[in-house]
Design an enzyme around this catalytic site. Structure first.
Site, PDB file in Angstrom:
ATOM      1  N   CYS A 133     -13.731  12.538  -3.730  1.00 23.49           N
ATOM      2  CA  CYS A 133     -13.560  13.790  -2.987  1.00 23.49           C
ATOM      3  C   CYS A 133     -14.166  14.939  -3.782  1.00 23.49           C
ATOM      4  CB  CYS A 133     -12.082  14.047  -2.692  1.00 23.49           C
ATOM      5  SG  CYS A 133     -11.794  15.566  -1.756  1.00 23.49           S
ATOM      6  N   CYS A 136     -12.277  18.234  -3.338  1.00 19.92           N
ATOM      7  CA  CYS A 136     -10.992  18.339  -4.043  1.00 19.92           C
ATOM      8  C   CYS A 136     -11.202  18.437  -5.557  1.00 19.92           C
ATOM      9  CB  CYS A 136     -10.126  17.113  -3.782  1.00 19.92           C
ATOM     10  SG  CYS A 136     -10.036  16.554  -2.091  1.00 19.92           S
ATOM     11  N   ASP A 137     -12.011  17.523  -6.069  1.00 19.45           N
ATOM     12  CA  ASP A 137     -12.074  17.343  -7.520  1.00 19.45           C
ATOM     13  C   ASP A 137     -13.338  17.905  -8.161  1.00 19.45           C
ATOM     14  OD1 ASP A 137      -9.646  16.083  -7.404  1.00 19.45           O
ATOM     15  OD2 ASP A 137     -10.501  14.092  -7.182  1.00 19.45           O
TER      16      ASP A 137
END
Lengths: 409, 72
Positions: A133, A136-137
């Site tokens: 992701c 997200c990351d």
């Protein structure tokens, strides 16, 4: 034939929600299962390119909201249980984490699992350098080198997103890229992106945290020092979930259109062998599967019975909680205040995403000071993509008056 | 959200990127969550940036918590 549901949809992503809405709009009783939350793969994307039309960009969270709202308005019931087995029947029987249910037709729309390389030590490094992701990351790798593994449109988009924060992005394409010309141009124009074709990862480096990978290329093997690795290969479909339905090598269900070999079971979206992996295709696929589910029921019961089903069905959303079943009608939707504890009992509950716990402890500390609390409780779940353990929820709800939760990053 | 349904006051710290998703999930679960939104991202921040997020979130949490306690 009496069943718990007319149509059960397994997976509440784009295809699943669309199929569920389509069937519910035909007046059928429809449940859509998802073990975590609606949204499917969109949950891991910040934006969706080439949707709703080529060249356009949609915000993924907004798209999820709209799909959920439309399904809800049509009368779809969301169930946050995990479906572990489907037996085609008829009637079709679904084994779920909360028991068995029956349905006249089942739409399998689970999508694909997370990308994996299948290398030793990989699972131990997930969340410790390995992620699927970028939205997200990605910020974890600001100013640091990363690699992305894959050959499709999604791989390209994730690489482009990572190029905005990482010091270098090496895209490792096992064969030749399958992304379109526009993405190829954008990748070529991105200063920090290098694309290596015919490249595959053969080993992971690092103890506890990813430190690099070994890459096999046509020119030989080489070490690549990266702090982050984003694999988008090795994604598996739901093969084995449904009895009597064959799957391809990637575990995606084989079907003729949306119809599988089992008459009561349909498949939609990325879970289908040969599916085009795009949001637009998933919407079309879901709509076709929803229509097919209606046709299955009408064929089975005849038009007269189908008309009867339509009368029996009605709009209205019930929530079947993943752990606690169907709430009493009067309690549905209630947000009551008042557990058994008093206001000195406050806890923190972290999803263990990077800095989530630090944020919680910082904010919780301010509340502790403000209310002169003797102490703060703490609980966490091992990762953001896992449902909270029932025992932990039981404990928190019995022990604490307030729980500060870090849910989204 | 399950905690709120059980009578526990459960403020959710949510980054701005994921707010629409949390709202969609809350709607599906028929819950009105108590949401504290912080700028995305939280992961990857340096110490000073994290302190700023904490201050902003605490500024929203404290009145929310006071109101919940006084409202009972």
């Amino acid at each position: 034939m009496s069943t718990d549901w007319d149509v059960a949809v397994v997976g509440a992503g784009v295809a699943g929600l669309t199929a569920a809405r389509e069937a519910a709009e035909a007046g059928l009783r429809v449940v859509a299962y998802d073990r975590m939350a609606p949204g499917g793969q969109l949950v891991n994307l910040t934006s969706v390119h080439d949707h709703p039309r080529p060249g356009e960009v949609a915000e993924s969270a907004g798209l999820v909201s709209r799909l959920v709202a439309e399904a809800e308005a049509a009368g779809v019931v969301m169930a946050f249980d995990e479906v572990t087995r489907v037996r085609p029947g008829p009637p079709a029987r679904l084994e779920t984490s909360e028991g068995a249910v029956t349905a006249g037709a089942v739409v399998v729309a689970t999508g694909l699992g997370a990308g994996r390389l299948g290398l030793p030590g990989e699972e131990q490094l997930v969340g410790r350098g390995i992620s699927t992701c970028a939205g997200c990351d990605g910020p974890l790798f600001r100013g640091r080198p990363v690699a992305v593994v894959g050959d499709d449109e999604w791989t390209a988009e994730e690489a482009l997103e990572l190029a905005e924060v990482a010091s270098a992005v090496t895209v490792l394409v096992p064969g030749e890229p399958r992304w379109n010309d526009d993405r190829a141009r954008r990748l070529a124009a991105a200063e920090r992106v290098e694309v290596l074709t015919g490249a595959s990862v053969t080993a992971l480096r690092g103890e506890g945290l990813l430190a690099g990978v070994v890459v096999a290329t046509p020119g030989g093997e080489r070490e690549l020092a990266v702090d982050g690795l984003f694999p988008y290969v090795g994604r598996r479909g739901p093969g084995g979930l449904v009895e009597e339905v064959p799957a391809d090598d990637a575990g995606r269900l084989r079907a003729d259109g949306e119809r599988t070999a089992a008459g009561t079971v349909l498949v939609a979206g990325d879970a289908r062998s040969g599916a085009v992996q795009s949001v637009t295709a998933a919407v079309d696929d879901g709509a076709a599967a929803g229509e097919a589910a209606v046709a299955v029921l009408r064929t089975a019961a005849g038009e007269a019975s189908a008309a009867g089903l339509r009368t029996a069905a009605g709009p209205g959303l019930r929530i079947v909680d993943p752990t606690y079943g169907v709430p009493a009608d009067e309690a549905e939707g209630a947000v009551a205040v008042g557990g058994g504890a008093d206001w000195t009992e406050v806890a923190l509950f972290s999803n263990s995403k990077p800095n989530a716990t630090e944020l919680l402890r910082g904010v919780g500390g301010r509340l502790q000071e403000h209310w002169a609390l003797p102490e703060l409780g703490f609980a966490s779940k091992p990762n953001a993509s896992a449902a909270a353990d029932k025992d932990v929820i039981d404990w928190l709800s019995q022990r604490y008056k307030m729980v500060l939760v870090a849910v989204g990053d | 959200m399950e905690l709120e349904k059980r009578g526990v006051v459960a403020p959710l710290l949510v980054t701005s990127t994921f707010l629409p998703l949390v709202e969609a999930q809350a709607k599906a679960r028929r819950v009105t969550p108590r949401v504290i939104v912080v700028p995305h991202p939280v992961g990857g921040l340096n110490e000073q940036e994290l302190v700023e997020r904490i201050e902003a979130a605490a500024g929203a949490l404290l009145p929310l918590a006071d109101a919940a306690r006084e409202g009972q």
